[in-house]
Scaffold this active site. Structure first.
Site, short mmCIF file in Angstrom:
data_model
loop_
_atom_site.label_atom_id
_atom_site.label_comp_id
_atom_site.label_asym_id
_atom_site.label_seq_id
_atom_site.Cartn_x
_atom_site.Cartn_y
_atom_site.Cartn_z
N ARG A 15 -9.85 0.56 8.46
CA ARG A 15 -9.37 -0.77 8.83
C ARG A 15 -10.40 -1.57 9.61
NH1 ARG A 15 -3.52 0.25 8.77
NH2 ARG A 15 -2.48 -1.63 9.44
N LYS B 27 0.83 -1.21 0.00
CA LYS B 27 0.00 0.00 0.00
C LYS B 27 0.87 1.27 0.00
CE LYS B 27 -2.01 -1.17 3.91
NZ LYS B 27 -1.27 -2.43 4.21
N ARG C 152 -0.25 -8.97 13.45
CA ARG C 152 -0.88 -7.96 12.57
C ARG C 152 -1.67 -8.64 11.47
NH1 ARG C 152 4.31 -5.13 10.80
NH2 ARG C 152 3.00 -3.95 9.36
N ARG D 283 11.33 -1.14 11.01
CA ARG D 283 10.23 -0.72 11.89
C ARG D 283 10.13 -1.64 13.10
NH1 ARG D 283 4.92 0.48 8.30
NH2 ARG D 283 3.97 -0.86 9.89
N ARG E 262 11.77 -5.34 4.97
CA ARG E 262 11.52 -3.91 4.72
C ARG E 262 12.50 -3.03 5.50
NH1 ARG E 262 5.70 -1.48 5.54
NH2 ARG E 262 5.86 -2.57 7.52
P1 AP5 Z 1 4.82 -1.58 1.88
O1 AP5 Z 1 4.44 -0.79 0.68
O2 AP5 Z 1 5.59 -0.87 2.94
O3 AP5 Z 1 3.55 -2.34 2.48
P2 AP5 Z 1 2.27 -1.79 3.19
O4 AP5 Z 1 1.09 -2.47 2.59
O5 AP5 Z 1 2.25 -0.28 3.20
O6 AP5 Z 1 2.51 -2.40 4.64
P3 AP5 Z 1 2.47 -1.77 6.09
O7 AP5 Z 1 3.20 -2.76 6.99
O8 AP5 Z 1 2.97 -0.36 6.12
O9 AP5 Z 1 0.98 -1.84 6.39
P4 AP5 Z 1 0.32 -1.89 7.71
O10 AP5 Z 1 -1.06 -1.74 7.27
O11 AP5 Z 1 0.59 -3.03 8.61
O12 AP5 Z 1 1.03 -0.70 8.52
P5 AP5 Z 1 0.57 0.77 8.91
O13 AP5 Z 1 1.76 1.62 8.91
O14 AP5 Z 1 -0.63 1.18 8.12
O15 AP5 Z 1 5.67 -2.85 1.37
C1 AP5 Z 1 6.25 -3.75 2.30
C2 AP5 Z 1 7.63 -4.18 1.80
O16 AP5 Z 1 7.48 -4.95 0.61
C3 AP5 Z 1 8.56 -3.02 1.43
O17 AP5 Z 1 9.86 -3.36 1.82
C4 AP5 Z 1 8.45 -2.91 -0.11
O18 AP5 Z 1 9.66 -2.46 -0.68
C5 AP5 Z 1 8.16 -4.34 -0.50
N1 AP5 Z 1 7.24 -4.45 -1.65
C6 AP5 Z 1 6.13 -3.68 -1.89
N2 AP5 Z 1 5.51 -4.09 -3.02
C7 AP5 Z 1 6.22 -5.16 -3.48
C8 AP5 Z 1 6.09 -6.02 -4.62
N3 AP5 Z 1 5.07 -5.86 -5.50
N4 AP5 Z 1 7.00 -7.00 -4.77
C9 AP5 Z 1 8.02 -7.18 -3.88
N5 AP5 Z 1 8.21 -6.38 -2.80
C10 AP5 Z 1 7.32 -5.40 -2.60
O19 AP5 Z 1 0.05 0.52 10.42
C11 AP5 Z 1 0.94 0.23 11.47
C12 AP5 Z 1 0.18 0.19 12.79
O20 AP5 Z 1 -0.44 1.47 13.04
C13 AP5 Z 1 -0.99 -0.82 12.84
O21 AP5 Z 1 -0.56 -2.11 13.20
C14 AP5 Z 1 -1.89 -0.16 13.90
O22 AP5 Z 1 -1.42 -0.40 15.20
C15 AP5 Z 1 -1.74 1.33 13.61
N6 AP5 Z 1 -2.75 1.81 12.63
C16 AP5 Z 1 -2.51 2.33 11.38
N7 AP5 Z 1 -3.66 2.65 10.78
C17 AP5 Z 1 -4.66 2.33 11.64
C18 AP5 Z 1 -6.08 2.40 11.56
N8 AP5 Z 1 -6.71 2.87 10.47
N9 AP5 Z 1 -6.81 1.96 12.62
C19 AP5 Z 1 -6.19 1.49 13.74
N10 AP5 Z 1 -4.86 1.38 13.88
C20 AP5 Z 1 -4.08 1.80 12.83
#
Ligand code: AP5
Ligand code: ZN
Length: 215
Positions: free
Chosen positions: A88, A13, A171, A160, A127
């Site tokens: 979410r 994402k 997660r 991270r 990552r």
């Molecule tokens: P990346 O693009 O970083 O993946 P992502 O989908 O953004 O994953 P996140 O871990 O950031 O999502 P998340 O939803 O768990 O975390 P968030 O920060 O929102 O890609 C991942 C890796 O793969 C990278 O190294 C990239 O280079 C590689 N990659 C990407 N595409 C690829 C491909 N096609 N092929 C190969 N490699 C690839 O949330 C973190 C925490 O915050 C949550 O756990 C929660 O506690 C809190 N939080 C955030 N939002 C909310 C909400 N709305 N409600 C409640 N709590 C929340």
């Protein structure tokens, strides 16, 4: 272009949001990034959120709904935005619908990135992120040209706190229980577009752009 990027942790994402942000000159609204910045600055919200994030749990709905509501009211969102990591839960999705109605903003699409669990785990464990400019990398799939250093700004890359295998599994469970129901939620609303997120980063980007052009 007003988009939601939906998908499990590690689906890509954030990676695709950065590409879309540059392509369409619209802001990326990542609740994860906003919360991590609050944690780093030790604000009252950040101190509270850290406990949930370190445990791989979701931060309470009222906190994130408030963050997004405030952000969407800012002028730069009038022409479009990319929501990354929000909504979410079903209550978050309902709150978003209300906010967008109040602001007379309609969604164009909800892009669901579909990726196998094994690939998610290897993407997250590999990552690395630049703490200075926010650019993301992967040790195998998208490595920096010089080991451990950001190509864009020279910052030292970090892992991270929640990208440890045990927290990643938690997660992924939370995603299945609380977020996966949103796929049907938006399918029923006619907004869902499913994208094969197993392809390489550039190929996934091409698929998303061709879908958006066709809409
Ligand atoms: P990346 O693009 O970083 O993946 P992502 O989908 O953004 O994953 P996140 O871990 O950031 O999502 P998340 O939803 O768990 O975390 P968030 O920060 O929102 O890609 C991942 C890796 O793969 C990278 O190294 C990239 O280079 C590689 N990659 C990407 N595409 C690829 C491909 N096609 N092929 C190969 N490699 C690839 O949330 C973190 C925490 O915050 C949550 O756990 C929660 O506690 C809190 N939080 C955030 N939002 C909310 C909400 N709305 N409600 C409640 N709590 C929340
Ligand atoms: Zn950088």
């Amino acid at each position: 272009m007003k988009l939601i990027l939906l998908g499990p942790p590690g689906a890509g994402k954030g990676t695709q949001a950065q590409m879309l942000m540059e392509k369409f000159s619209i802001p990326q609204i990542s609740t994860g990034d906003i919360l991590r910045s609050a944690v780093k600055n030790a604000t009252p919200m950040g101190v509270k959120a850290k406990e949930y994030m370190d445990a791989g749990a979701l931060v309470p709905d009222d906190v994130v709904v408030g963050i997004v509501r405030e952000r969407l009211q800012q002028a730069d969102c009038a022409n479009g935005f990319i929501l990354d990591g929000f909504p979410r839960t079903v209550p978050q999705a309902d709150a978003l619908t209300d906010t967008l109605d109040e602001l007379s903003l309609g969604l164009d699409a909800v892009i669901s990135l579909e990726v196998d669990t094994d690939a998610l785990v290897s993407r997250l464990t590999g990552r690395r992120t630049c703490p200075s400019c926010g650019k993301g990398y992967h040790v195998d799939f998208d490595p920096p040209s010089k080991g451990g250093v950001c190509d864009a700004c020279g910052g030292n890359l970090v892992q991270r706190d929640d990208d440890r295998e045990e927290t990643i599994r938690k997660r992924l469970d939370v995603y299945r229980e609380q977020t996966a129901p949103l796929v049907d939620y938006y399918r029923k609303g006619g907004l869902l577009v499913e994208v094969d997120g197993m392809a390489g980063i550039d190929e996934v980007g091409r698929q998303i752009l061709s879908i958006l052009e066709a809409r």
